[in-house]
Motif scaffolding. Sequence first.
Motif, PDB file in Angstrom:
ATOM      1  N   MET A  84     -15.037  -9.047  -0.763  1.00  0.00           N
ATOM      2  CA  MET A  84     -13.654  -8.210  -0.324  1.00  0.00           C
ATOM      3  C   MET A  84     -14.248  -7.131  -0.353  1.00  0.00           C
ATOM      4  O   MET A  84     -14.442  -6.569  -1.219  1.00  0.00           O
ATOM      5  N   ASN A  85     -13.354  -6.090   0.562  1.00  0.00           N
ATOM      6  CA  ASN A  85     -13.613  -5.007   0.820  1.00  0.00           C
ATOM      7  C   ASN A  85     -12.757  -4.267  -0.385  1.00  0.00           C
ATOM      8  O   ASN A  85     -11.768  -4.460  -0.980  1.00  0.00           O
ATOM      9  N   ASN A  86     -13.242  -3.427  -0.805  1.00  0.00           N
ATOM     10  CA  ASN A  86     -13.116  -2.387  -1.732  1.00  0.00           C
ATOM     11  C   ASN A  86     -12.516  -0.850  -1.400  1.00  0.00           C
ATOM     12  O   ASN A  86     -13.540   0.013  -1.462  1.00  0.00           O
ATOM     13  N   ILE A  87     -11.350  -0.588  -1.963  1.00  0.00           N
ATOM     14  CA  ILE A  87     -10.864   0.127  -0.809  1.00  0.00           C
ATOM     15  C   ILE A  87      -9.716   1.663  -1.515  1.00  0.00           C
ATOM     16  O   ILE A  87      -9.301   1.037  -1.864  1.00  0.00           O
ATOM     17  N   LYS A 118       0.117  -0.862   2.385  1.00  0.00           N
ATOM     18  CA  LYS A 118       1.215  -2.602   2.397  1.00  0.00           C
ATOM     19  C   LYS A 118       0.671  -2.979   3.493  1.00  0.00           C
ATOM     20  O   LYS A 118       0.026  -4.021   3.638  1.00  0.00           O
ATOM     21  N   TYR A 119       0.097  -2.325   4.715  1.00  0.00           N
ATOM     22  CA  TYR A 119      -0.572  -2.892   6.052  1.00  0.00           C
ATOM     23  C   TYR A 119      -1.981  -3.618   5.656  1.00  0.00           C
ATOM     24  O   TYR A 119      -2.635  -4.758   6.136  1.00  0.00           O
ATOM     25  N   PHE A 120      -2.656  -3.031   4.801  1.00  0.00           N
ATOM     26  CA  PHE A 120      -4.161  -3.613   4.066  1.00  0.00           C
ATOM     27  C   PHE A 120      -3.743  -4.341   3.116  1.00  0.00           C
ATOM     28  O   PHE A 120      -4.651  -5.140   2.851  1.00  0.00           O
ATOM     29  N   LEU A 121      -2.624  -4.288   2.406  1.00  0.00           N
ATOM     30  CA  LEU A 121      -2.276  -5.880   1.703  1.00  0.00           C
ATOM     31  C   LEU A 121      -2.384  -7.170   1.940  1.00  0.00           C
ATOM     32  O   LEU A 121      -2.495  -7.915   1.642  1.00  0.00           O
ATOM     33  N   LYS A 141      -8.993  -5.282  -1.354  1.00  0.00           N
ATOM     34  CA  LYS A 141      -8.303  -5.510  -2.578  1.00  0.00           C
ATOM     35  C   LYS A 141      -8.785  -3.365  -2.516  1.00  0.00           C
ATOM     36  O   LYS A 141      -9.215  -2.909  -2.392  1.00  0.00           O
ATOM     37  N   LEU A 142      -7.155  -2.783  -3.465  1.00  0.00           N
ATOM     38  CA  LEU A 142      -6.929  -1.418  -3.341  1.00  0.00           C
ATOM     39  C   LEU A 142      -6.849  -0.966  -3.981  1.00  0.00           C
ATOM     40  O   LEU A 142      -5.897  -1.535  -5.104  1.00  0.00           O
ATOM     41  N   HIS A 143      -7.000   0.137  -4.146  1.00  0.00           N
ATOM     42  CA  HIS A 143      -7.399   1.736  -4.935  1.00  0.00           C
ATOM     43  C   HIS A 143      -6.752   2.778  -5.347  1.00  0.00           C
ATOM     44  O   HIS A 143      -7.318   3.091  -3.646  1.00  0.00           O
ATOM     45  N   ASP A 178       7.605  -1.092  -4.652  1.00  0.00           N
ATOM     46  CA  ASP A 178       7.410  -2.590  -5.290  1.00  0.00           C
ATOM     47  C   ASP A 178       6.324  -3.500  -5.141  1.00  0.00           C
ATOM     48  O   ASP A 178       5.663  -4.901  -4.653  1.00  0.00           O
ATOM     49  N   ILE A 179       4.577  -2.523  -4.596  1.00  0.00           N
ATOM     50  CA  ILE A 179       3.835  -3.168  -4.847  1.00  0.00           C
ATOM     51  C   ILE A 179       2.992  -2.505  -5.934  1.00  0.00           C
ATOM     52  O   ILE A 179       1.101  -2.943  -5.304  1.00  0.00           O
ATOM     53  N   LEU A 180       3.556  -2.298  -6.659  1.00  0.00           N
ATOM     54  CA  LEU A 180       2.528  -1.802  -7.870  1.00  0.00           C
ATOM     55  C   LEU A 180       1.420  -3.364  -9.057  1.00  0.00           C
ATOM     56  O   LEU A 180       0.526  -2.207  -9.381  1.00  0.00           O
ATOM     57  N   ASP A 181       2.349  -4.241  -8.835  1.00  0.00           N
ATOM     58  CA  ASP A 181       1.301  -5.237  -9.363  1.00  0.00           C
ATOM     59  C   ASP A 181       0.696  -5.719  -8.433  1.00  0.00           C
ATOM     60  O   ASP A 181      -0.470  -6.390  -8.111  1.00  0.00           O
ATOM     61  N   ASP A 182       0.019  -4.966  -7.480  1.00  0.00           N
ATOM     62  CA  ASP A 182      -1.156  -6.268  -6.106  1.00  0.00           C
ATOM     63  C   ASP A 182      -2.267  -5.040  -6.088  1.00  0.00           C
ATOM     64  O   ASP A 182      -2.314  -4.869  -5.770  1.00  0.00           O
TER      65      ASP A 182
END
Length: 296
Positions: free
Chosen positions: A1-4, A19-22, A27-29, A43-47
């Motif tokens: 998985m890409n880690n950005i 949100k687009y990448f999610l 995998k987003l940091h 709305d995406i803090l858990d992701d």
Amino acid sequence: MNNIVITGVTGFVGSNLVKYFLKKNYKLHVIVRETSNLNNIKDILDDIEVFTYDNNITNLIDYFNQIKPSAVIHLASNFIAEHESNQIDSLVHSNISFGLHLLEAMKSAGIKKMINTGTSWQHFNNDDYNPVCLYAATKQAFESLISYYVEAENLQVITLKLFDTYGETDTRPKLINLLNKFADEKIELNMSPGEQVLNLIHINDVCKAYEIAYNLILQDEGIKHKSYSISSEEQFSLKEVILLFEKFTNKKINVIWGGKKYRKREVMEIWSKGKKLPNWKPEISLVEGLKRYIKS
């Protein structure tokens, strides 16, 4: 998985991009400040994984060493169209110093790839370099600093130079939102003569450009520092944009043309000399974008 790693995610472009990448299962940091307003991403803090940066570069280096991202997408900036003297430090800190911290942390952690964000405002009068304002000058200054890390540390960087962005989720006091507000409130609007040229690019097209740039920099080991223009294929005067807005919203804007002077260094000619990002072109016309905006 890409880690950005993505910076600037609390703004309009950054929040849409994360949100687009999610949706694409990256995998987003994300990096935010202690004072950042997280409403745009609540709305995406858990992701996503949120790293709160305290301006201690050692902590940033440790974080990059821990997560080892495949790339850093850098959108964080402080936009000021006409600065006041007391805003200089903020411009330098946000648009130069923080970016340098990122580059230094990347070097220390062995991370080689960055997607940087520039602006068409670096090219007043369609010049190769002529900043519209101090904000644009700081963006150019950061590109010059990137050159050191590219040459000395073998970093690979793609800079995407954005034109005016808009979209359905935009809450900034930008043109389309302001027109809607002024029409609803029946406010008499003093405007310049309205002949300045605008290039409005929909946020969906912008997000696709970042994904294409990300894939390009992963695949092409020969990239050093390349710059691309992310613009619409359409150009409209301010008067034409307002007429289109009125047509598709059935709302009347009470405009007093010439009610105020043009802004200092008003952009009357759009930068047209930038290279186009390979395998990308805008898909959403201004008419289609306005229709989406109205339905939202």
